[in-house]
Design an enzyme around this catalytic site. Structure first.
Site, PDB file in Angstrom:
ATOM      1  N   HIS A   1       0.857  -1.192   0.000  1.00 36.35           N
ATOM      2  CA  HIS A   1       0.000   0.000   0.000  1.00 36.35           C
ATOM      3  C   HIS A   1       0.890   1.239   0.000  1.00 36.35           C
ATOM      4  O   HIS A   1       1.992   1.242   0.553  1.00 36.35           O
ATOM      5  CB  HIS A   1      -0.887   0.023   1.228  1.00 36.35           C
ATOM      6  CG  HIS A   1      -1.899  -1.069   1.278  1.00 36.35           C
ATOM      7  ND1 HIS A   1      -2.876  -1.108   2.247  1.00 36.35           N
ATOM      8  CD2 HIS A   1      -2.088  -2.168   0.499  1.00 36.35           C
ATOM      9  CE1 HIS A   1      -3.633  -2.175   2.060  1.00 36.35           C
ATOM     10  NE2 HIS A   1      -3.175  -2.848   1.011  1.00 36.35           N
TER      11      HIS A   1
ATOM     12  N   GLU B   1       0.865   4.056   1.625  1.00 29.40           N
ATOM     13  CA  GLU B   1       1.276   4.608   2.919  1.00 29.40           C
ATOM     14  C   GLU B   1       2.292   3.707   3.622  1.00 29.40           C
ATOM     15  O   GLU B   1       3.243   4.210   4.229  1.00 29.40           O
ATOM     16  CB  GLU B   1       0.054   4.808   3.829  1.00 29.40           C
ATOM     17  CG  GLU B   1      -1.014   5.696   3.248  1.00 29.40           C
ATOM     18  CD  GLU B   1      -2.051   4.945   2.418  1.00 29.40           C
ATOM     19  OE1 GLU B   1      -3.090   5.549   2.138  1.00 29.40           O
ATOM     20  OE2 GLU B   1      -1.832   3.769   2.042  1.00 29.40           O
TER      21      GLU B   1
ATOM     22  N   CYS C   1      -5.360   2.395   6.096  1.00 26.89           N
ATOM     23  CA  CYS C   1      -5.940   1.201   6.705  1.00 26.89           C
ATOM     24  C   CYS C   1      -5.172   0.884   7.991  1.00 26.89           C
ATOM     25  O   CYS C   1      -4.186   1.544   8.320  1.00 26.89           O
ATOM     26  CB  CYS C   1      -5.882   0.021   5.734  1.00 26.89           C
ATOM     27  SG  CYS C   1      -4.212  -0.651   5.470  1.00 26.89           S
TER      28      CYS C   1
ATOM     29  N   CYS D   1      -1.423   0.210   7.365  1.00 23.88           N
ATOM     30  CA  CYS D   1      -0.674   1.420   7.030  1.00 23.88           C
ATOM     31  C   CYS D   1      -0.576   2.378   8.213  1.00 23.88           C
ATOM     32  O   CYS D   1       0.464   3.001   8.421  1.00 23.88           O
ATOM     33  CB  CYS D   1      -1.319   2.109   5.832  1.00 23.88           C
ATOM     34  SG  CYS D   1      -1.185   1.126   4.321  1.00 23.88           S
TER      35      CYS D   1
END
Length: 159
Positions: free
Chosen positions: A54, A56, A84, A87
């Site tokens: 992801h 991030e 999320c 992250c």
């Protein structure tokens, strides 16, 4: 507020590039206390063959390898969608002091539905961080950018 929009739009441009390269449409930028963009990162699952890539999380990992915790504490991670839980944890451990996002995790779930490419947790980053020991501030969502962020997701999810 105006500065937030500038960096959220920069993150959204990164999300567009991520989608164009076959990844899910998310983007993040890391900004120092003087307003300089230090790093940018789009989702990179397809590129890295890693479902945990992801934007991030990868940005937080790269940042923690490049900058000390004292520097990162003064930085802001701007992201198109609220991080999320994975992250948010990565941002916490990297010691990035501030998170700003455009669209909530709950609103993302409305966009993605039950698409297997994004079996998201519907939990806010604020809730996750409230259980930690670090003072990380969170700002968002920002109504001014929500339609721009949603536009990048249109037609991507099978919901």
């Amino acid at each position: 507020m105006l500065e937030h929009m500038k960096y959220l739009r920069a993150a959204n441009e990164v999300a567009k590039k991520a989608r164009e390269s076959g990844n899910t449409p998310f983007g993040a930028v890391l900004v120092d206390e003087d307003g300089n963009i230090l790093m940018e990162q789009g989702n990179a699952e397809a590129l890295l063959k890693d479902r945990t890539a992801h934007a991030e999380r990868v940005l937080a990992s790269r940042a923690s390898q490049s900058y000390g915790p004292e520097v990162l504490k003064k930085c802001t991670l701007y992201t198109t969608v609220e991080p999320c839980c994975m992250c948010t944890g990565a941002i916490y451990w990297a010691n990035i002091g501030h998170i700003v996002f455009g669209l909530t995790e709950s609103d993302l779930l409305k966009l993605t539905g039950s698409d297997e490419k994004n079996p998201t947790f519907d939990i806010s980053s604020r809730t996750i961080l409230s259980h930690g020991q670090k003072d990380i501030t969170v700002e968002g969502p920002f109504e001014e950018i929500q339609e721009e962020v949603k536009e990048v997701h249109k037609g991507f999810w099978n919901n």
